[in-house]
Design a protein around this motif. Structure first.
Motif, PDB file in Angstrom:
ATOM      1  N   VAL A  67       0.726  -1.434  -0.414  1.00 58.37           N
ATOM      2  CA  VAL A  67       0.300   0.216  -0.016  1.00 58.37           C
ATOM      3  C   VAL A  67       0.852   0.765  -0.267  1.00 58.37           C
ATOM      4  CG1 VAL A  67      -1.700   0.681   1.439  1.00 58.37           C
ATOM      5  CG2 VAL A  67      -1.661  -1.463   1.709  1.00 58.37           C
ATOM      6  N   GLU A  68       2.028   1.360   0.632  1.00 58.61           N
ATOM      7  CA  GLU A  68       3.017   2.583   1.115  1.00 58.61           C
ATOM      8  C   GLU A  68       3.633   2.287  -0.658  1.00 58.61           C
ATOM      9  OE1 GLU A  68       6.895   3.482   3.575  1.00 58.61           O
ATOM     10  OE2 GLU A  68       5.399   2.241   4.039  1.00 58.61           O
ATOM     11  N   PHE A  71       0.937   4.105  -2.525  1.00 59.06           N
ATOM     12  CA  PHE A  71       1.311   5.655  -2.786  1.00 59.06           C
ATOM     13  C   PHE A  71       2.144   6.622  -3.298  1.00 59.06           C
ATOM     14  CE2 PHE A  71      -3.155   4.646   0.236  1.00 59.06           C
ATOM     15  CZ  PHE A  71      -3.792   5.351  -0.611  1.00 59.06           C
ATOM     16  N   THR A  72       3.499   5.877  -3.173  1.00 58.79           N
ATOM     17  CA  THR A  72       4.322   6.064  -3.196  1.00 58.79           C
ATOM     18  C   THR A  72       3.711   6.781  -4.980  1.00 58.79           C
ATOM     19  OG1 THR A  72       5.399   5.782  -1.411  1.00 58.79           O
ATOM     20  CG2 THR A  72       6.500   6.304  -3.628  1.00 58.79           C
ATOM     21  N   LEU A  74       1.327   6.815  -6.410  1.00 56.91           N
ATOM     22  CA  LEU A  74       0.647   7.172  -7.263  1.00 56.91           C
ATOM     23  C   LEU A  74       0.863   9.344  -6.759  1.00 56.91           C
ATOM     24  CD1 LEU A  74      -2.675   5.576  -5.573  1.00 56.91           C
ATOM     25  CD2 LEU A  74      -2.446   5.889  -8.123  1.00 56.91           C
ATOM     26  N   THR A  75       0.947   9.084  -6.047  1.00 54.93           N
ATOM     27  CA  THR A  75       2.080  10.661  -5.898  1.00 54.93           C
ATOM     28  C   THR A  75       2.626  11.487  -7.189  1.00 54.93           C
ATOM     29  OG1 THR A  75       2.171  12.061  -3.998  1.00 54.93           O
ATOM     30  CG2 THR A  75       4.385  10.362  -5.134  1.00 54.93           C
ATOM     31  N   LEU A 185      -6.734  11.250  -6.061  1.00 50.30           N
ATOM     32  CA  LEU A 185      -5.927   9.948  -5.633  1.00 50.30           C
ATOM     33  C   LEU A 185      -4.368  10.860  -5.098  1.00 50.30           C
ATOM     34  CD1 LEU A 185      -6.296   6.829  -8.036  1.00 50.30           C
ATOM     35  CD2 LEU A 185      -6.464   6.944  -5.703  1.00 50.30           C
ATOM     36  N   VAL A 188      -4.439  12.134  -1.482  1.00 50.79           N
ATOM     37  CA  VAL A 188      -5.278  11.398  -0.613  1.00 50.79           C
ATOM     38  C   VAL A 188      -3.813  11.284  -0.631  1.00 50.79           C
ATOM     39  CG1 VAL A 188      -5.507   8.989  -0.147  1.00 50.79           C
ATOM     40  CG2 VAL A 188      -7.288  10.247  -0.297  1.00 50.79           C
ATOM     41  N   SER A 189      -3.160  10.667  -1.490  1.00 48.48           N
ATOM     42  CA  SER A 189      -1.882   9.834  -1.333  1.00 48.48           C
ATOM     43  C   SER A 189      -0.590  10.982  -0.286  1.00 48.48           C
ATOM     44  CB  SER A 189      -1.172   9.836  -2.806  1.00 48.48           C
ATOM     45  OG  SER A 189       0.005  10.840  -3.356  1.00 48.48           O
ATOM     46  N   ARG A 190      -0.829  11.918  -0.483  1.00 49.17           N
ATOM     47  CA  ARG A 190      -0.166  13.552   0.020  1.00 49.17           C
ATOM     48  C   ARG A 190      -0.211  13.832   1.531  1.00 49.17           C
ATOM     49  NH1 ARG A 190       3.952  13.696  -2.965  1.00 49.17           N
ATOM     50  NH2 ARG A 190       4.686  15.887  -1.932  1.00 49.17           N
ATOM     51  N   TYR A 192      -1.254  10.553   2.924  1.00 47.62           N
ATOM     52  CA  TYR A 192      -0.665   9.253   3.504  1.00 47.62           C
ATOM     53  C   TYR A 192       0.534   8.759   3.827  1.00 47.62           C
ATOM     54  CZ  TYR A 192      -0.112   3.171   3.870  1.00 47.62           C
ATOM     55  OH  TYR A 192      -0.274   2.418   4.231  1.00 47.62           O
ATOM     56  N   LEU A 193       1.238   9.373   3.018  1.00 49.16           N
ATOM     57  CA  LEU A 193       2.795   9.705   2.972  1.00 49.16           C
ATOM     58  C   LEU A 193       2.989  10.421   3.933  1.00 49.16           C
ATOM     59  CD1 LEU A 193       3.182   9.755  -0.308  1.00 49.16           C
ATOM     60  CD2 LEU A 193       3.866   7.060   0.348  1.00 49.16           C
TER      61      LEU A 193
END
Length: 253
Positions: A67-68, A71-72, A74-75, A185, A188-190, A192-193
């Motif tokens: 998941v990490e 999102f990395t 996706l960002t 997305l 949200v990634s920002r 989450y990270l």
């Protein structure tokens, strides 16, 4: 003027008013958040949401390792390089389709949105979150989120303007849905990270979406004046295509 022409004009005006209302609403939300941010303190929901995405024992992001990684990746869709490539790709398509006016509008919208974000960051100068560890490196200040705002300004502008040159509703809906999905997305990634407060992302979405809607309204205005081509027609000039139900071309007077 026939009844069908009157209905076409009415639908067009309703769309313009709805667009203005959405842009105004986004700017009001942004202004409300900016007023709070001026105190240089994180909002309550900032802490709650940021910590909700972390495990309680070691402050790692929730979820399995993939998941990490996801999102990395996706960002990166909100990075300057990817946004520039996407913009150039769309501009190239519009030039091939002989829509130079729309291509110039796309370029101005994306460059203008980027410059606006940089000015806002300099003005508010909000520090990055120090509540959790950052998963990726950052260099700029936090408010508003550049990834969220510029991706909204870019993808939504590209989506809305590409939809303007489509004559079939299903194509317009698909293009705009993809633009909204990518923008969501990236934002949200920002969070989450751990590199942005949620309020940074929300403000970026609001400002970027408002900018995109204003550019879309400008496209409608220019099409009515026959300065850029309406849906279904190549090049600039008077409209000859059939009016579109959702984005009707202006009748020739």
């Amino acid at each position: 003027m026939t009844f069908s022409s009157l209905m076409s004009v009415a639908r067009r005006e309703v769309l313009a008013i709805a667009g203005l209302a959405l842009a105004a609403g986004g700017l009001l939300v942004f202004a409300s958040l900016a007023d709070e941010i001026m105190e240089q303190e994180p909002l309550h929901f900032d802490r709650v949401l940021l910590l909700a995405l972390r495990t309680g024992d070691n402050n790692d992001p929730i979820g399995p390792p993939w998941v990490e990684i996801m999102f990395t990746d996706l960002t990166s869709l909100g990075s300057t390089t990817i946004l520039a490539l996407a913009t150039l790709g769309v501009i190239g398509y519009l030039l091939i389709a002989r829509r130079s006016g729309t291509a110039l509008l796309v370029l101005g919208a994306v460059v203008g949105g980027t410059l606006l974000n940089n000015l806002l960051k300099l003005f508010f100068d909000r520090p990055r979150p120090d509540l959790v560890a950052h998963i990726v490196d950052t260099q700029t200040t936090s408010f508003p989120s550049g990834h969220a705002m510029i991706s909204a300004a870019t993808y939504l502008t590209l989506g809305l303007l590409l939809a303007r040159v489509q004559t079939r509703r299903i194509f317009r809906v698909y293009i705009i849905a993809v633009a909204i999905g990518i923008t969501f997305l990236v934002g949200v990634s920002r969070v989450y990270l751990g590199v942005h407060w949620p309020s940074d992302v929300l403000a970026g979405w609001c400002a970027g979406a408002s900018w995109a809607i204003l550019c879309w309204l400008l496209a409608i205005f220019l099409q009515r004046r026959h300065q850029i081509a309406p849906p279904g027609e190549e090049g600039a000039g008077p409209a000859t295509a059939e009016p579109d139900e959702a984005f009707p071309a202006s009748p020739v007077r």
